[in-house]
Write a protein that holds these residues in place. Structure first.
Motif, PDB file in Angstrom:
ATOM      1  N   UNK A   1      86.559  50.839  30.625  1.00  0.00           N
ATOM      2  CA  UNK A   1      87.056  49.856  31.571  1.00  0.00           C
ATOM      3  C   UNK A   1      86.032  48.797  31.921  1.00  0.00           C
ATOM      4  N   UNK A   2      86.415  47.927  32.811  1.00  0.00           N
ATOM      5  CA  UNK A   2      85.586  46.789  33.192  1.00  0.00           C
ATOM      6  C   UNK A   2      84.401  47.239  34.028  1.00  0.00           C
TER       7      UNK A   2
ATOM      8  N   UNK B   1      92.043  53.062  33.321  1.00  0.00           N
ATOM      9  CA  UNK B   1      93.024  53.954  32.702  1.00  0.00           C
ATOM     10  C   UNK B   1      93.538  53.397  31.383  1.00  0.00           C
ATOM     11  N   UNK B   2      93.691  52.096  31.308  1.00  0.00           N
ATOM     12  CA  UNK B   2      94.167  51.473  30.067  1.00  0.00           C
ATOM     13  C   UNK B   2      93.090  51.519  28.979  1.00  0.00           C
TER      14      UNK B   2
ATOM     15  N   UNK C   1      91.026  69.911  24.138  1.00  0.00           N
ATOM     16  CA  UNK C   1      90.668  71.175  24.769  1.00  0.00           C
ATOM     17  C   UNK C   1      91.110  71.261  26.231  1.00  0.00           C
ATOM     18  N   UNK C   2      91.275  70.107  26.871  1.00  0.00           N
ATOM     19  CA  UNK C   2      91.688  70.047  28.282  1.00  0.00           C
ATOM     20  C   UNK C   2      92.849  69.056  28.374  1.00  0.00           C
ATOM     21  N   UNK C   3      94.049  69.550  28.123  1.00  0.00           N
ATOM     22  CA  UNK C   3      95.221  68.680  28.044  1.00  0.00           C
ATOM     23  C   UNK C   3      95.519  67.939  29.342  1.00  0.00           C
ATOM     24  N   UNK C   4      95.153  68.504  30.480  1.00  0.00           N
ATOM     25  CA  UNK C   4      95.395  67.845  31.763  1.00  0.00           C
ATOM     26  C   UNK C   4      94.624  66.536  31.883  1.00  0.00           C
ATOM     27  N   UNK C   5      93.570  66.369  31.101  1.00  0.00           N
ATOM     28  CA  UNK C   5      92.760  65.160  31.169  1.00  0.00           C
ATOM     29  C   UNK C   5      93.541  63.922  30.714  1.00  0.00           C
ATOM     30  N   UNK C   6      94.599  64.140  29.927  1.00  0.00           N
ATOM     31  CA  UNK C   6      95.447  63.024  29.504  1.00  0.00           C
ATOM     32  C   UNK C   6      96.073  62.348  30.720  1.00  0.00           C
TER      33      UNK C   6
ATOM     34  N   UNK D   1      94.923  56.333  39.249  1.00  0.00           N
ATOM     35  CA  UNK D   1      95.582  55.067  39.584  1.00  0.00           C
ATOM     36  C   UNK D   1      96.661  55.303  40.630  1.00  0.00           C
ATOM     37  N   UNK D   2      97.487  56.325  40.418  1.00  0.00           N
ATOM     38  CA  UNK D   2      98.564  56.618  41.374  1.00  0.00           C
ATOM     39  C   UNK D   2      98.012  56.987  42.751  1.00  0.00           C
TER      40      UNK D   2
END
Length: 137
Positions: free
Chosen positions: A45-46, A95-96, A106-111, A118-119
């Motif tokens: 990110x920026x 996030x973008x 290995x850590x799917x929640x990181x997606x 952001x939310x």
């Protein structure tokens, strides 16, 4: 219900929750094999994660200090709104810009971590705007 007090508390809480959610992977993901991947994840990110955390914490401090009377309250309320929007905008650009790596496998929640940050940051500018409106009306 005192909308001014509620929006002030929500803004402070949103700032703290945003920062806690932002740094959660540092506490939950361990192992030297992930150090470089987490570093590149957070540098995306920026402004990176440091800018997001700075904007969020500064927003919380400004919202909390409006009532203290050291500076004209309308000015600080406006600064809180701008900082809140800067927090959410920084989190969205971060996030973008995040590039998936093997740590995501290995850590799917990181997606969902970056979109969750952001939310969680969205209530910050909204509550700051409501607070400023109530303060100035």
């Amino acid at each position: 219900m005192d909308l001014r007090a509620v929006s002030r508390r929500v803004g402070i809480a949103a700032a703290v929750v945003t920062v806690v959610a932002l740094v959660a992977p540092y506490a939950l993901i361990s192992g030297p094999e992930y150090a470089d991947q987490l570093a590149s994840y957070y540098a995306s990110g920026v402004v990176g994660w440091g800018g997001i955390a700075l904007f969020a914490l500064l927003s919380g401090v400004v919202i909390a200090s409006v009532e203290r009377g050291n500076v004209e309250p309308g000015t600080l309320a406006g600064v809180a709104v701008v900082l809140g929007f800067a927090t959410t905008l920084s989190a969205a650009t971060w996030a973008v810009a995040v590039e998936p790596s093997s740590v995501f496998r290995d850590h799917l929640w990181l997606v969902w971590h970056a979109p969750a940050v952001v939310a969680l940051s969205v209530p910050l500018p909204l509550s700051a705007a409501v607070y400023a409106r109530e303060l100035l009306s």
